[in-house]
Design a protein around this motif. Structure first.
Motif, PDB file in Angstrom:
ATOM      1  N   SER A 747     184.892 -38.803  99.531  1.00 40.85           N
ATOM      2  CA  SER A 747     183.649 -38.715  98.770  1.00 40.85           C
ATOM      3  C   SER A 747     183.070 -40.107  98.603  1.00 40.85           C
ATOM      4  CB  SER A 747     183.897 -38.112  97.383  1.00 40.85           C
ATOM      5  OG  SER A 747     184.627 -36.924  97.441  1.00 40.85           O
ATOM      6  N   THR A 748     181.871 -40.147  98.067  1.00 44.37           N
ATOM      7  CA  THR A 748     181.347 -41.381  97.492  1.00 44.37           C
ATOM      8  C   THR A 748     181.136 -41.116  96.010  1.00 44.37           C
ATOM      9  OG1 THR A 748     179.056 -40.740  97.991  1.00 44.37           O
ATOM     10  CG2 THR A 748     180.196 -42.114  99.616  1.00 44.37           C
ATOM     11  N   ILE A 749     181.327 -42.140  95.204  1.00 43.95           N
ATOM     12  CA  ILE A 749     181.195 -41.953  93.760  1.00 43.95           C
ATOM     13  C   ILE A 749     180.367 -43.079  93.184  1.00 43.95           C
ATOM     14  CG2 ILE A 749     183.357 -43.177  93.230  1.00 43.95           C
ATOM     15  CD1 ILE A 749     183.718 -41.017  90.965  1.00 43.95           C
ATOM     16  N   GLU A 750     179.488 -42.720  92.259  1.00 44.72           N
ATOM     17  CA  GLU A 750     178.665 -43.692  91.547  1.00 44.72           C
ATOM     18  C   GLU A 750     178.763 -43.413  90.053  1.00 44.72           C
ATOM     19  OE1 GLU A 750     174.104 -45.500  91.357  1.00 44.72           O
ATOM     20  OE2 GLU A 750     174.604 -43.866  92.738  1.00 44.72           O
ATOM     21  N   SER A 751     179.001 -44.449  89.288  1.00 50.43           N
ATOM     22  CA  SER A 751     179.082 -44.303  87.837  1.00 50.43           C
ATOM     23  C   SER A 751     178.124 -45.277  87.169  1.00 50.43           C
ATOM     24  CB  SER A 751     180.513 -44.567  87.351  1.00 50.43           C
ATOM     25  OG  SER A 751     180.598 -44.423  85.945  1.00 50.43           O
ATOM     26  N   THR A 752     177.382 -44.774  86.201  1.00 53.13           N
ATOM     27  CA  THR A 752     176.415 -45.591  85.464  1.00 53.13           C
ATOM     28  C   THR A 752     176.736 -45.518  83.973  1.00 53.13           C
ATOM     29  OG1 THR A 752     174.703 -45.143  87.109  1.00 53.13           O
ATOM     30  CG2 THR A 752     173.982 -45.985  84.973  1.00 53.13           C
ATOM     31  N   ILE A 753     176.786 -46.674  83.338  1.00 60.19           N
ATOM     32  CA  ILE A 753     177.023 -46.755  81.898  1.00 60.19           C
ATOM     33  C   ILE A 753     175.751 -47.263  81.231  1.00 60.19           C
ATOM     34  CG2 ILE A 753     178.465 -47.717  80.070  1.00 60.19           C
ATOM     35  CD1 ILE A 753     179.859 -48.197  83.414  1.00 60.19           C
ATOM     36  N   ILE A 754     175.277 -46.559  80.202  1.00 66.67           N
ATOM     37  CA  ILE A 754     174.044 -46.934  79.509  1.00 66.67           C
ATOM     38  C   ILE A 754     174.338 -47.071  78.018  1.00 66.67           C
ATOM     39  CG2 ILE A 754     171.662 -46.297  78.982  1.00 66.67           C
ATOM     40  CD1 ILE A 754     171.640 -44.646  81.561  1.00 66.67           C
ATOM     41  N   TYR A 755     174.002 -48.234  77.464  1.00 62.10           N
ATOM     42  CA  TYR A 755     174.193 -48.497  76.035  1.00 62.10           C
ATOM     43  C   TYR A 755     172.842 -48.462  75.317  1.00 62.10           C
ATOM     44  CZ  TYR A 755     179.101 -49.595  75.115  1.00 62.10           C
ATOM     45  OH  TYR A 755     180.441 -49.501  74.880  1.00 62.10           O
ATOM     46  N   TRP A 763     180.706 -58.850  80.105  1.00 61.39           N
ATOM     47  CA  TRP A 763     181.948 -58.949  80.876  1.00 61.39           C
ATOM     48  C   TRP A 763     182.124 -57.679  81.689  1.00 61.39           C
ATOM     49  CZ3 TRP A 763     186.454 -56.059  81.152  1.00 61.39           C
ATOM     50  CH2 TRP A 763     187.546 -56.656  81.792  1.00 61.39           C
ATOM     51  N   ARG A 764     182.702 -57.817  82.887  1.00 60.81           N
ATOM     52  CA  ARG A 764     182.988 -56.671  83.752  1.00 60.81           C
ATOM     53  C   ARG A 764     184.360 -56.853  84.376  1.00 60.81           C
ATOM     54  NH1 ARG A 764     178.701 -58.259  88.626  1.00 60.81           N
ATOM     55  NH2 ARG A 764     179.282 -60.457  88.689  1.00 60.81           N
ATOM     56  N   SER A 765     185.023 -55.753  84.675  1.00 57.72           N
ATOM     57  CA  SER A 765     186.395 -55.812  85.176  1.00 57.72           C
ATOM     58  C   SER A 765     186.476 -56.231  86.625  1.00 57.72           C
ATOM     59  CB  SER A 765     187.073 -54.448  84.996  1.00 57.72           C
ATOM     60  OG  SER A 765     186.360 -53.431  85.681  1.00 57.72           O
ATOM     61  N   GLN A 766     185.385 -56.105  87.384  1.00 55.19           N
ATOM     62  CA  GLN A 766     185.402 -56.499  88.784  1.00 55.19           C
ATOM     63  C   GLN A 766     183.990 -56.864  89.216  1.00 55.19           C
ATOM     64  OE1 GLN A 766     187.226 -52.709  89.058  1.00 55.19           O
ATOM     65  NE2 GLN A 766     185.941 -52.107  90.776  1.00 55.19           N
ATOM     66  N   SER A 767     183.917 -57.642  90.304  1.00 57.49           N
ATOM     67  CA  SER A 767     182.644 -58.239  90.695  1.00 57.49           C
ATOM     68  C   SER A 767     181.666 -57.241  91.293  1.00 57.49           C
ATOM     69  CB  SER A 767     182.888 -59.365  91.711  1.00 57.49           C
ATOM     70  OG  SER A 767     183.536 -58.857  92.872  1.00 57.49           O
ATOM     71  N   ASP A 768     182.138 -56.093  91.820  1.00 60.43           N
ATOM     72  CA  ASP A 768     181.210 -55.148  92.441  1.00 60.43           C
ATOM     73  C   ASP A 768     180.583 -54.186  91.432  1.00 60.43           C
ATOM     74  OD1 ASP A 768     183.610 -53.954  91.987  1.00 60.43           O
ATOM     75  OD2 ASP A 768     183.841 -53.094  93.987  1.00 60.43           O
ATOM     76  N   ILE A 769     180.775 -54.416  90.139  1.00 56.30           N
ATOM     77  CA  ILE A 769     180.027 -53.696  89.105  1.00 56.30           C
ATOM     78  C   ILE A 769     178.701 -54.418  88.908  1.00 56.30           C
ATOM     79  CG2 ILE A 769     179.975 -52.992  86.682  1.00 56.30           C
ATOM     80  CD1 ILE A 769     183.007 -52.884  86.734  1.00 56.30           C
ATOM     81  N   GLN A 770     177.601 -53.713  89.105  1.00 53.63           N
ATOM     82  CA  GLN A 770     176.273 -54.313  88.959  1.00 53.63           C
ATOM     83  C   GLN A 770     175.806 -54.189  87.506  1.00 53.63           C
ATOM     84  OE1 GLN A 770     174.892 -55.888  91.664  1.00 53.63           O
ATOM     85  NE2 GLN A 770     176.837 -55.323  92.654  1.00 53.63           N
ATOM     86  N   LEU A 771     175.465 -55.324  86.914  1.00 57.19           N
ATOM     87  CA  LEU A 771     175.039 -55.335  85.518  1.00 57.19           C
ATOM     88  C   LEU A 771     173.523 -55.236  85.396  1.00 57.19           C
ATOM     89  CD1 LEU A 771     177.416 -58.083  84.078  1.00 57.19           C
ATOM     90  CD2 LEU A 771     177.795 -55.625  84.280  1.00 57.19           C
ATOM     91  N   ALA A 772     173.059 -54.514  84.367  1.00 58.05           N
ATOM     92  CA  ALA A 772     171.636 -54.377  84.057  1.00 58.05           C
ATOM     93  C   ALA A 772     171.410 -54.851  82.629  1.00 58.05           C
ATOM     94  CB  ALA A 772     171.188 -52.930  84.240  1.00 58.05           C
ATOM     95  N   THR A 773     170.175 -54.702  82.140  1.00 60.69           N
ATOM     96  CA  THR A 773     169.855 -55.205  80.811  1.00 60.69           C
ATOM     97  C   THR A 773     170.722 -54.580  79.727  1.00 60.69           C
ATOM     98  OG1 THR A 773     167.567 -55.502  81.508  1.00 60.69           O
ATOM     99  CG2 THR A 773     167.983 -55.536  79.153  1.00 60.69           C
ATOM    100  N   PHE A 778     178.323 -48.742  89.170  1.00 60.69           N
ATOM    101  CA  PHE A 778     179.422 -48.957  90.107  1.00 60.69           C
ATOM    102  C   PHE A 778     179.321 -47.903  91.201  1.00 60.69           C
ATOM    103  CE2 PHE A 778     183.879 -48.019  91.351  1.00 60.69           C
ATOM    104  CZ  PHE A 778     184.244 -49.270  91.822  1.00 60.69           C
ATOM    105  N   PHE A 779     179.352 -48.321  92.477  1.00 59.61           N
ATOM    106  CA  PHE A 779     179.208 -47.388  93.601  1.00 59.61           C
ATOM    107  C   PHE A 779     180.173 -47.789  94.715  1.00 59.61           C
ATOM    108  CE2 PHE A 779     177.395 -46.306  97.751  1.00 59.61           C
ATOM    109  CZ  PHE A 779     177.214 -44.927  97.614  1.00 59.61           C
ATOM    110  N   VAL A 780     181.046 -46.862  95.144  1.00 54.22           N
ATOM    111  CA  VAL A 780     182.006 -47.152  96.212  1.00 54.22           C
ATOM    112  C   VAL A 780     182.321 -45.887  97.003  1.00 54.22           C
ATOM    113  CG1 VAL A 780     183.222 -49.078  95.115  1.00 54.22           C
ATOM    114  CG2 VAL A 780     183.935 -46.735  94.632  1.00 54.22           C
ATOM    115  N   PRO A 781     182.788 -46.047  98.257  1.00 52.75           N
ATOM    116  CA  PRO A 781     183.431 -44.914  98.930  1.00 52.75           C
ATOM    117  C   PRO A 781     184.718 -44.591  98.176  1.00 52.75           C
ATOM    118  CG  PRO A 781     182.846 -46.650 100.495  1.00 52.75           C
ATOM    119  CD  PRO A 781     182.678 -47.225  99.137  1.00 52.75           C
TER     120      PRO A 781
END
Length: 795
Positions: A747-755, A763-773, A778-781
């Motif tokens: 699969s491919t999976i994408e997760s979005t967190i909105i505050y 802070w983010r746990s890994q560099s491939d997490i894209q930060l927004a305002t 997070f999107f990966v195979p």
């Protein structure tokens, strides 16, 4: 077997004894607890920014609550200095030192700084009272006393510079030896014993040169100069490189000897493992001592031309030690699994992910493997596959409700009903025992995709009996055709080719060269990470080892306030159509103002097959189970399609109800609007429903649910006036999600967190997490389990 002396291991992460990095209390395994919590407190004034925040920049206002490194206190060794010897040596070399001193330029002295926690330590103004009460005073007095005696005979500057030049020669030789050891280690790992020995000899020669310089030239003076607070730290770093190299050289000697002995002809596999493990145990003791010494080496003390290679080698060396630690533990477990101490019998099931089931695929074939002393003493691959034991059951069980679409009675070939492989393995073993009247010591599941990986490494495998050549590109489809269509109808042995191919594979694997063996092990390890290989051994000690490596396929238990997601598909009456399914998973977590979290899940399944196509051109009928944190509340669900009730098989009245179902699946109820079945199972809440995807079409389902916990949006507790001042401006909050992959599904999976507005990620746990305002994406195979964690801050 040789009795092994118990070794006290040292962790390469915290440098403490009694455990390894994999079991370090300061680290939390991704496969058992997902990830450790991160607690952050931040105070001060800061402007909201939509841009990525570089946490490497210095921030005097930030206070990060992490476990500090506590340096071990070492007992100071008493140093005895032969002053008369120093005077005599200085007198004899006076003229030479004066000549050297005359050529010294200001640039020759270099610049020395003492670094501690990335801060330059500046000496305070000298105070008689403070110096008399400090250890530095004693060092200073001792150093100055000896240097004063040397100065009486002249050339003190020249003497110090000569010591420094000797130290440079020592570190050059030591570094050359260190890098030669790196080459030696790589050669040993690749089985190239000749190159490993040659490089080891070069390393020993370089280290011997360095040792001679230390022992024969300026030994006393270097001891004196090392007492100086400025120069001493650099000299100590260079001494550490030499000592580390000596430990590494001894470790490599054990390593190379072990690999060489294990390659002798006539040894059983368990004997080879025992030899390698025993020598690696001895090598690791030396490697850990070397790593401890290298951890205190300042990069500035290494010559510039070697500096980059040295730093890279140091990092690789730490990783190498971790791998060896794990190999030693794994090798010991494998010895038990392979029957080093007793007879072992295992069931190996072959799963076809083209017809997906909860643990990886339909179990069409299986083998019973008997092992002793590392040898396969017997292997049985029933030509009729899993259906061969169908009529041998002594107990008839009523099938789980959803499985009754296929059969009212629960059979051996449908035993892999749960995604939690240890539970599935016990049910497989139960069916085998109640069919063949014998128990087994464990179950191993191999997906058909493992065969593709093997063929990529060892090349094509031919079956002369069936006139078939299997290659990596066509292995699954070729076997599928032979089993489903082109088999002996009179003998009714559709799975006979599986046993024949297995024999050919085993014969080929035992003849591969040393390099291919390493590639083979690497491929198998990657297969285990992607859950193409899963193991369940009924010896708890052995199973715990494989579980710690992530090979056991259990549903992960996460932290109480951590989000979790696993989507499990089960093909029922959809033939091999999963080979044509493309699945995407979109997950969104919205944090409300009160800290409540609402998750929305959108799952898209696209059928790329054509109607009427052999094996694939039918509707994909899927029973979907979505695992979320236990206690989650389903708010809404749409897109599901329930099969025609007339298609289900009604169990006979005399079929028994399996008691394990009631223990595993608890608190059942139905969501009235969508018909979704809701249960608690394996420490999760599970949403279960049906969907049907015809060839050439796309199915979309979505679920909205509320998590059973709230994320903290409160400001830090105020216990004092200082806390009140610091807590004036900022609050911090953390969100974490563990996403577990189903075996056999790509699969491919994408997760979005909105505050909420006003919160921004820091802070983010890994560099491939894209930060927004006010969020992150997070999107990966989706090839292996994934974890994401983000810390937010409010101004």
């Amino acid at each position: 077997m040789t009795t092994r002396k118990k070794t006290i291991r040292r962790c390469s992460a915290c440098q403490k004894k009694g455990h390894t990095k994999r079991t370090c209390p300061s680290l939390v395994s991704e496969t058992t607890k997902a990830k450790a919590r991160v607690t952050v407190r931040s105070f001060g004034t800061q402007k909201t920014s939509p841009h990525l925040i570089d946490l490497k920049e210095k921030n005097d206002n930030a206070v990060w609550e992490v476990s500090p490194f506590v340096e071990e206190k070492k007992q100071q060794k008493r140093m005895v200095i032969d002053l008369s010897g120093v005077v005599r040596e200085a007198s004899q070399k006076k003229q030479k030192e004066q000549a050297v001193a005359a050529r010294i330029s200001e640039e020759s002295y270099g610049h020395f700084t003492v670094e501690k926690e990335k801060k330059i330590i500046r000496l305070p103004k000298i105070s008689t009272s403070s110096w008399n009460s400090s250890f530095l005073y004693h060092i200073f007095v001792k150093s100055m006393l000896v240097l004063a005696v040397l100065a009486c005979f002249g050339g003190v500057i020249g003497y110090c510079m000569q010591v420094k030049k000797t130290s440079d020669r020592v570190v050059t030789a030591s570094t050359e030896g260190f890098l030669a050891l790196q080459v030696s280690t790589i050669a040993a790992v690749n089985g190239d014993i000749s190159t490993a020995k040659k490089q080891l000899q070069q390393a020993l020669s370089a280290l011997a040169t360095a040792n001679t310089l230390v022992e024969e030239e300026h030994h006393i003076a270097q001891s004196v100069v090392s007492l100086l607070p400025i120069v001493g730290s650099e000299l100590q770093s260079r001494q550490s490189i030499l000592q580390a190299g000596q430990h590494m050289a001894l470790g490599n000697t054990y390593f190379i000897k072990g690999i060489g002995e294990a390659q002798r002809d006539g040894l059983l596999l368990t004997d080879r493992l025992e030899i390698i493990r025993r020598h690696l145990d001895s090598a690791n003791d030396q490697y850990n001592e070397a790593l401890l010494l290298l951890s205190g080496v300042q990069s500035s003390s290494v010559p510039k031309e070697y500096r980059q290679n040295f730093e890279e080698a140091k990092l690789l060396f730490a990783t190498f030690i971790d791998d060896l630690d794990e190999f030693v533990v794994l090798a010991q477990a494998l010895e038990t699994v392979l029957g080093s101490d007793d007879f072992r019998r295992y069931i190996v099931v072959f799963q076809n992910p083209h017809e997906i089931r909860a643990s990886g695929g339909f179990m069409g074939s299986f083998a019973v493997v008997d092992m002793q002393k590392g040898k396969i003493v017997h292997i049985d691959v029933p030509a009729g596959g899993t259906y061969e034991v169908k009529g041998q059951l002594d107990t008839y069980l009523e099938a789980p409700d959803a499985l009754q679409l296929v059969n009212g009675r629960w059979e051996f070939h449908d035993a892999n009903w749960w995604a939690d492989f240890p539970t599935t393995a016990k049910k497989i073993a139960w069916f085998y025992e109640h069919s063949r009247g014998t128990t087994v010591d464990g179950v191993v599941a191999l997906n058909a995709t493992v065969l593709e990986k093997l063929l990529q490494i060892i090349g094509p495998v031919a079956s002369e009996d069936f006139d078939v050549v299997l290659e990596a590109e066509n292995a699954i489809t070729t076997l599928q055709y032979e089993v489903e269509v082109d088999f002996d109808k009179e003998a009714n042995t559709p799975k006979a080719i599986i046993g024949n191919v297995l024999e050919e594979l085993l014969e080929t694997i035992t003849t591969v060269d040393k390099v291919d063996v390493l590639h083979l092990l690497s491929g198998l390890h990657q297969g285990a990470k992607e859950k193409e290989i899963q193991v369940a051994f009924f010896d708890p000690a052995v199973q715990n080892v494989f579980s710690s490596f992530g090979w056991s396929g259990e549903i992960v238990q996460t932290e109480p306030q951590q989000d979790y997601l696993m989507v499990v598909n089960t093909n029922l009456q959809g033939q091999k159509s999963d080979a044509k399914i493309k699945q995407t998973i979109d997950h969104q977590a919205v944090v409300l103002a009160d800290g409540s979290v609402i998750d929305t899940l959108v799952i898209t399944r696209k059928h790329t097959g054509e109607a009427g196509e052999m094996f694939y051109g039918v509707d994909n009928v899927n029973y979907m189970r979505v695992y979320v944190p236990e206690g989650s509340e389903l708010l809404e669900a749409e897109g599901f399609v329930f099969p025609n009730e007339k298609a289900f098989h009604v169990p006979e009245d005399w079929y028994e109800i399996d008691p394990t179902l009631a223990l595993i699946e608890k608190n059942e109820h139905i969501h009235p609007e969508s018909g979704t079945r809701i249960i608690d199972s394996f420490g999760k809440t599970v949403f279960e429903n049906w969907l049907r995807t015809p060839p050439g079409e796309e199915s979309i389902v979505y679920l909205t649910y509320k998590l059973p916990f709230k994320v903290s949006l409160e400001k830090p507790a105020q216990h004092s006036l200082l806390d009140l001042v610091r807590a004036h401006s900022f609050s911090a909050s953390r969100y974490a999600l563990f996403m577990q992959k189903q075996s056999g599904v790509e699969s491919t999976i994408e997760s979005t967190i909105i505050y909420p507005d006003g919160w921004h990620p820091v802070w983010r746990s890994q560099s491939d997490i894209q930060l927004a305002t006010n969020g992150a994406t997070f999107f990966v195979p989706f090839k292996e389990d994934q974890f994401i964690g983000v810390v937010f801050e409010q101004e």
